[in-house]
Design a protein around this motif. Structure first.
Motif, PDB file in Angstrom:
ATOM      1  N   GLY A  30     -41.158  28.181  12.826  1.00  0.00           N
ATOM      2  CA  GLY A  30     -42.195  28.517  11.858  1.00  0.00           C
ATOM      3  C   GLY A  30     -42.107  29.947  11.350  1.00  0.00           C
ATOM      4  O   GLY A  30     -43.047  30.464  10.761  1.00  0.00           O
ATOM      5  N   GLU A  31     -40.968  30.561  11.571  1.00  0.00           N
ATOM      6  CA  GLU A  31     -40.810  31.949  11.124  1.00  0.00           C
ATOM      7  C   GLU A  31     -39.703  32.034  10.079  1.00  0.00           C
ATOM      8  O   GLU A  31     -38.720  31.303  10.149  1.00  0.00           O
ATOM      9  N   VAL A  32     -39.889  32.937   9.109  1.00  0.00           N
ATOM     10  CA  VAL A  32     -38.834  33.176   8.126  1.00  0.00           C
ATOM     11  C   VAL A  32     -38.317  34.592   8.315  1.00  0.00           C
ATOM     12  O   VAL A  32     -39.090  35.546   8.336  1.00  0.00           O
ATOM     13  N   VAL A  33     -37.013  34.711   8.493  1.00  0.00           N
ATOM     14  CA  VAL A  33     -36.410  36.031   8.642  1.00  0.00           C
ATOM     15  C   VAL A  33     -35.509  36.292   7.449  1.00  0.00           C
ATOM     16  O   VAL A  33     -34.681  35.457   7.094  1.00  0.00           O
ATOM     17  N   GLY A  34     -35.705  37.433   6.811  1.00  0.00           N
ATOM     18  CA  GLY A  34     -34.849  37.810   5.690  1.00  0.00           C
ATOM     19  C   GLY A  34     -33.651  38.593   6.202  1.00  0.00           C
ATOM     20  O   GLY A  34     -33.802  39.496   7.033  1.00  0.00           O
ATOM     21  N   ILE A 197     -40.598  24.927  10.955  1.00  0.00           N
ATOM     22  CA  ILE A 197     -39.147  25.091  10.799  1.00  0.00           C
ATOM     23  C   ILE A 197     -38.797  26.573  10.769  1.00  0.00           C
ATOM     24  O   ILE A 197     -39.516  27.383  10.172  1.00  0.00           O
ATOM     25  N   GLY A 198     -37.706  26.932  11.424  1.00  0.00           N
ATOM     26  CA  GLY A 198     -37.235  28.309  11.386  1.00  0.00           C
ATOM     27  C   GLY A 198     -36.306  28.489  10.201  1.00  0.00           C
ATOM     28  O   GLY A 198     -35.543  27.582   9.874  1.00  0.00           O
ATOM     29  N   VAL A 199     -36.404  29.638   9.533  1.00  0.00           N
ATOM     30  CA  VAL A 199     -35.597  29.834   8.323  1.00  0.00           C
ATOM     31  C   VAL A 199     -34.954  31.216   8.317  1.00  0.00           C
ATOM     32  O   VAL A 199     -35.589  32.206   8.679  1.00  0.00           O
ATOM     33  N   ILE A 200     -33.672  31.263   7.932  1.00  0.00           N
ATOM     34  CA  ILE A 200     -33.051  32.546   7.597  1.00  0.00           C
ATOM     35  C   ILE A 200     -32.794  32.532   6.102  1.00  0.00           C
ATOM     36  O   ILE A 200     -32.199  31.581   5.582  1.00  0.00           O
ATOM     37  N   VAL A 201     -33.268  33.556   5.406  1.00  0.00           N
ATOM     38  CA  VAL A 201     -33.013  33.642   3.967  1.00  0.00           C
ATOM     39  C   VAL A 201     -32.171  34.879   3.698  1.00  0.00           C
ATOM     40  O   VAL A 201     -32.530  35.985   4.093  1.00  0.00           O
ATOM     41  N   ASP A 214     -41.151  36.978   7.336  1.00  0.00           N
ATOM     42  CA  ASP A 214     -42.039  37.632   8.288  1.00  0.00           C
ATOM     43  C   ASP A 214     -41.377  38.893   8.810  1.00  0.00           C
ATOM     44  O   ASP A 214     -42.016  39.904   9.027  1.00  0.00           O
ATOM     45  N   ARG A 215     -40.078  38.781   9.036  1.00  0.00           N
ATOM     46  CA  ARG A 215     -39.336  39.941   9.534  1.00  0.00           C
ATOM     47  C   ARG A 215     -38.085  40.125   8.695  1.00  0.00           C
ATOM     48  O   ARG A 215     -37.611  39.189   8.037  1.00  0.00           O
ATOM     49  N   LEU A 216     -37.507  41.315   8.746  1.00  0.00           N
ATOM     50  CA  LEU A 216     -36.288  41.614   7.993  1.00  0.00           C
ATOM     51  C   LEU A 216     -35.226  42.141   8.944  1.00  0.00           C
ATOM     52  O   LEU A 216     -35.518  42.968   9.804  1.00  0.00           O
ATOM     53  N   VAL A 217     -34.004  41.634   8.779  1.00  0.00           N
ATOM     54  CA  VAL A 217     -32.877  42.189   9.519  1.00  0.00           C
ATOM     55  C   VAL A 217     -31.940  42.783   8.484  1.00  0.00           C
ATOM     56  O   VAL A 217     -31.613  42.128   7.493  1.00  0.00           O
TER      57      VAL A 217
END
Ligand SMILES: Nc1ncnc2c1ncn2[C@@H]1O[C@H](COP(=O)(O)OP(=O)(O)O)[C@@H](O)[C@H]1O
Ligand SMILES: [Mg+2]
Lengths: 250, 350, 366
Positions: A30-34, A197-201, A214-217
């Motif tokens: 349930g998290e989206v990481v950019g 669902i977990g997402v990497i964008v 939600d967070r940025l790498v």
């Protein structure tokens, strides 16, 4: 920390070039990481390790808290890790249900003996998954060729969701879209969160990332240079991290 | 890609030349009279139509297309030129004037199919395969119409004299003479060197090689075959370019048809049909890629030599000529497989 | 995305009437052509003539169906005409060798024919396997792979027929089946029968016989339905479209594309081989189809006129049927109106160009 997907100390070299150098990161359900970085920073290479295109030289991948060995894209798909490529990998000459069920078509018995495609079933299931995700496609019978870029993107995402994707990787999902369409895709990504669902964008568009992640790498020259919570930072800070103007924050 | 051993690389790079040498050696041993001035001339003479059609095909294939109409255009121009000569002679012209006028007129008419294909490909964006097939069908139908399906009669013998003449003759006591057979007593040996039609073909092929290799037009042809979009963005007028490419292709085929008429003093719609397969095979053996952007006229000529040595050699060795088709098919597949294994070696840009 | 403000699809929609016409122009064309021939042709509508059209279209249809699958998969099969010829010679050769008396073997005609059919199919299967493996495993472009197979098949055909002599002395039952009808009616005797003239039909009465439904028609219908089903309702058909539309998408969807392509080329070759066998039945001899008759090109033209695209992913059995009928009715009608057959080439070329241009004007989206 309960990550859905985690990579630890990934190293990937191409000959003499180290494309990804000792990168660790995780994404919860349930998290989206950019994932951000300049061209050539190693973003695509990192996610290709997860989607099974490349094998890491060092480091490991954990999925649902278990170490996994992803040797091919098929392995990743079997685990529920889906990648939405920029070119989407849709058959443009087929309609939406045919694409959602491509390679996994539902068959039925006709006249008691003949094994035939169950068009009605596939149509109905497709309609339902699109409805669940709040996606509007003018007519499911239209070929993908007749759809706009955003609609195609939506079809590709629905396909993943229909086949129980638990984790979605999106490499530049909005790059080829108009402004209105971008917004729709981002809305859809936001809705995916509520489905756990977990997402990497990966994206170059700062605005995109800020509106969904939600967070940025942040990566630079193969290394992870920062990990930030979106609401505690701003575009200027991120840009300077990407280009390396600011000293690295640990 | 895994590294290949030095020997494999060497062979992979030069397999066509090596294969040609091998053929020559084998046929010299098994074929009666293959390794002689005459044998060489037969090989080259058989090759004239093939060289011309394959050169035509090279230009089109380098752009990434294919021209299925070359054989039909050859038959078409054979019929047209034969009909024109016959009609003019009937109208009272001298054979020589008739032949010259007919050749000029045929060269002009022969451009039409090329312009049609070029228009379809360049302007209407029709796949070259279909465009040239359609053109070929139309042209073949017209040839049948004009010839009544059979051979065209009424071409004066002078055509034959020209068609089968040699560039040089040598006879004991008379020395060399150009184009005209020396008057000698019966039984005196006259050595014939270089069929005239071969000389014409050679000149055309050399010019074609120069155009493709050394001119801006040639560069643009490679550019279009390599990446059409990039070529458009670089400001190349691809519509016009396709028009010229297919017209050029038709020109070479027309020339082949005229030479056919001169050699056989007749024209028939099927004059070039059997060369289509060989011409494409020749180009592919010569290292061109059907995806466009690679290929040279000299490579093509090498490929055609392999085929024409094979044809002549088999015939001289007494093997039924139809076995040639099996060999040609296998060589074609071999050529492409080698191409798969050594792609970067063979597709080196001149 | 609940609102209705979807971005416009990337095409300008033409008026729907125009679009319907554009997408179905081949049907209209066929109808118009038939009407014209009815009024200008001498005997176009005669029962005998209609049956002639179907009879002579049988082999063209099979070749065009073969090409339909290949073209949808974004390939091309240049070898169909030659595989047909190869199968003709192999089939006829085996029948003759097993049956004919001058070789001293006396196999019953039925056994000889059955083995001949098997041999013809095996020969064409080999061709299809070769093309398919070259294309899928060795990544040889279909054009080249099938051109190579064409050469080899043609060589073997010439070889087996001593340079192209027809193979004769075959059992008569071949043509009785190949040129037979399902239903016969003898108006003199008021008797009817199936598959053979009614018993007691005398020589002079043969002329009076009413014959209906050529066997060739029944066979054509069977294949029409089978192949339509295969393409439309099965996974095989669906994957053929997917591979033609996007090889990438097919691979990523987990389709075994290599195996599939081999199957497509094998199917194509088998259909061509079957056409060759039917040719033996229709002509009663092993007469291979010579170079220059361009069977494969007419087959490809029929598929394209029917609306398929060489860019793959598109095409239908019923459309191919229409394409074949446009070409064969044109040939038939032009002959009946006294126009010579070379118009077949010219007209096919022109219609082909029309087909392609119309196709570009009306992209099919449904
Ligand atoms: N398959 C490959 N072979 C060799 N080098 C590669 C390959 N893929 C990527 N690279 C190199 O690795 C570096 C990182 O590339 P990439 O991951 O695509 O960057 P990004 O997606 O962040 O723009 C680049 O220098 C690129 O040239
Ligand atoms: Mg990238």
């Amino acid at each position: 920390m309960g990550y859905l997907l985690e990579v630890r100390n990934i190293v990937k070299r191409f000959g003499g070039l180290t494309a990804v150098n000792n990168v660790s990161m995780g994404v919860a359900a349930g998290e989206v990481v950019g994932l951000l970085g300049d061209n050539g920073a190693g973003k695509s290479t990192l996610i290709k390790v997860v989607s099974g295109v490349h094998r890491a030289d060092e480091g490991k991948v954990l999925f649902q808290d278990r170490e996994v060995d992803i040797g091919s894209p098929m392995d990743a798909l079997a685990m529920g890790i889906e990648t939405i490529y920029q070119d989407l990998a849709l058959a443009e000459n087929l309609n939406t249900p045919a694409n959602i069920f491509l390679g996994r078509e539902k068959m039925k018995k006709a006249l008691g003996i003949l094994n035939v495609l169950d068009h009605e079933y596939m149509h109905e299931e497709s309609r339902q998954v699109l409805e669940k995700l709040d996606i509007l496609i003018p007519s499911l019978r239209n070929k993908i060729r007749a759809l706009s870029g955003g609609q195609r993107q939506a079809v590709a995402i629905s396909r993943s969701i229909y086949w129980d994707a638990k984790f979605l990787i999106m490499d530049e999902p909005t790059a080829a879209l108009g402004v209105a369409e971008q917004k729709k895709v981002l809305d859809l990504v936001n809705r995916l969160k509520s489905h756990g669902i977990g997402v990497i964008v990966i994206s170059h568009q700062m605005h995109d990332v800020f509106s969904v992640a939600d967070r940025l790498v942040i990566m630079r020259r193969g290394e992870k240079v920062a990990e930030l919570v979106t609401k505690d930072t701003n575009a200027d800070e991120v840009v300077s991290l990407i280009v390396g103007a600011e000293t690295v924050r640990k | 890609m895994t590294r290949k051993s030095g020997f494999a690389t060497f062979v992979g790079q030069r397999w066509a030349v090596l294969f040609l040498c091998l053929e020559v050696v084998v046929f010299s041993i098994v074929g009666q009279g293959f390794f002689s001035l005459n044998g060489v001339q037969i090989v080259l003479f058989y090759g004239t139509s093939l060289f011309l059609l394959a050169t035509a095909e090279t230009f089109v294939i380098v752009t990434g297309g294919i021209d299925l109409s070359v054989g039909f255009v050859m038959g078409f121009s054979a019929v047209i030129s034969a009909r024109l000569v016959a009609a003019m002679v009937l109208a009272g012209m001298t054979p020589l004037t008739a032949i010259i006028l007919a050749i000029i007129a045929t060269l002009a008419i022969g451009l039409l199919p090329g312009l049609l294909s070029g228009f379809l490909v360049g302007r209407l964006k029709v796949t070259s395969f279909l465009a040239t097939f359609a053109t070929g069908g139309i042209v073949y139908g017209i040839s049948l119409l004009l010839s009544g399906g059979g051979e065209t009669k009424g071409v004066p013998d002078l055509a034959n004299v020209i068609g089968n003449s040699y560039f040089l003759y040598w006879a004991r006591g008379k020395g060399f003479s150009i184009f005209t057979r020396p008057e000698v007593a019966r039984g005196t040996r006259v050595i014939e060197i270089l069929p005239s039609m071969l000389v014409i073909t050679a000149v055309v092929v050399i010019v074609a090689a120069f155009v493709l290799n050394r001119t801006r037009f040639g560069r643009h042809t490679y550019a279009i075959g390599g990446n059409e979009d990039a070529a458009v963005r670089a400001g190349i007028n691809i519509r016009r370019h396709y028009l010229v490419i297919y017209a050029l292709s038709a020109f070479f085929a027309t020339l082949a048809g005229i030479i056919y008429m001169l050699e056989y003093i007749t024209g028939k719609p099927d004059a070039g049909t059997s060369f289509l397969l060989d011409s494409i095979v020749g180009v592919v053996i010569g290292g061109a890629s059907l995806y466009g952007g690679a290929g040279t006229v000299w490579g093509t000529i090498l490929g055609c030599l392999i085929l024409s040595v094979l044809e002549t050699g088999l015939r001289m060795a007494g093997v039924p000529t139809f076995d040639k088709f099996i060999a040609v098919g296998l060589i074609l597949i071999l050529a492409v497989l080698i191409d798969q294994f050594f792609p970067e070696l063979i597709h080196k840009e001149d | 995305m609940a609102d209705n403000s979807l971005a416009p699809a990337p095409f300008s929609s033409r008026s729907s009437a125009m679009a319907i016409f554009g997408r179905n122009w081949a049907v209209f064309f066929l109808l118009v052509m038939v009407v014209v021939f009815i009024f200008t042709g001498k005997n176009f509508l005669a029962l005998a003539n209609l049956q002639t059209i179907i009879y002579s279209a049988t082999t063209s249809l099979l070749l065009a169906f073969a090409e339909t699958f290949v073209i949808i998969a974004r390939g091309i099969d240049l070898s169909v005409g030659y595989v047909m010829g190869f199968s003709t010679i192999v089939c006829a050769g085996v029948i003759r060798d097993l049956y004919a008396t001058q070789f001293g073997v006396h196999w019953p005609a039925g056994v000889a024919i059955a083995l001949g059919i098997v041999a013809g199919l095996v020969a064409s299967l080999a061709c299809g396997l070769a093309s398919g493996i070259l294309i899928s495993r060795f990544r040889v472009p279909p054009f080249i792979a099938t051109l190579g197979v064409l050469g080899v098949a043609y060589g073997f055909t010439l070889h087996a027929s001593d340079g192209g002599f027809p193979i004769a002395f075959l059992p008569n039952v071949l043509t009785e089946i190949g040129n037979g009808y399902v239903y016969y009616y003898n108006p003199v005797l008021h008797a009817y029968s199936f598959f053979a003239p009614p018993a007691g039909t005398t020589g002079p009465q043969i002329k009076e016989l009413v014959r209906l439904f050529p066997n060739a028609l029944i066979l054509t219908l069977v294949f029409l339905v089978l192949l339509w089903h295969l393409l439309k309702n099965t996974r095989f058909g669906q994957h053929t479209y997917a591979i033609g539309g996007s090889m990438d998408a097919a691979v990523r969807a987990g389709i075994d594309t290599r195996r599939h392509l081999v199957q497509v080329y094998v199917l194509s070759a088998l259909l061509a081989g079957l056409a060759g066998i039917i040719w033996v039945f229709q002509t009663g001899q092993g007469n291979f189809v010579p170079m220059g008759s361009n069977l494969e090109l007419f087959a490809i033209a029929a598929v394209i006129i029917g609306g398929a695209s060489l860019n793959g992913g598109k095409g239908r059995i019923m459309s191919t049927l229409i394409g074949v009928f446009i070409i064969s009715i044109m040939a038939n009608g032009l002959t009946l109106t006294g126009v010579e057959t070379f118009w077949r080439f010219i007209a096919t070329g022109v219609i082909l160009i029309v087909a392609i241009v119309v196709d570009q004007l009306f992209p099919d989206l449904l």
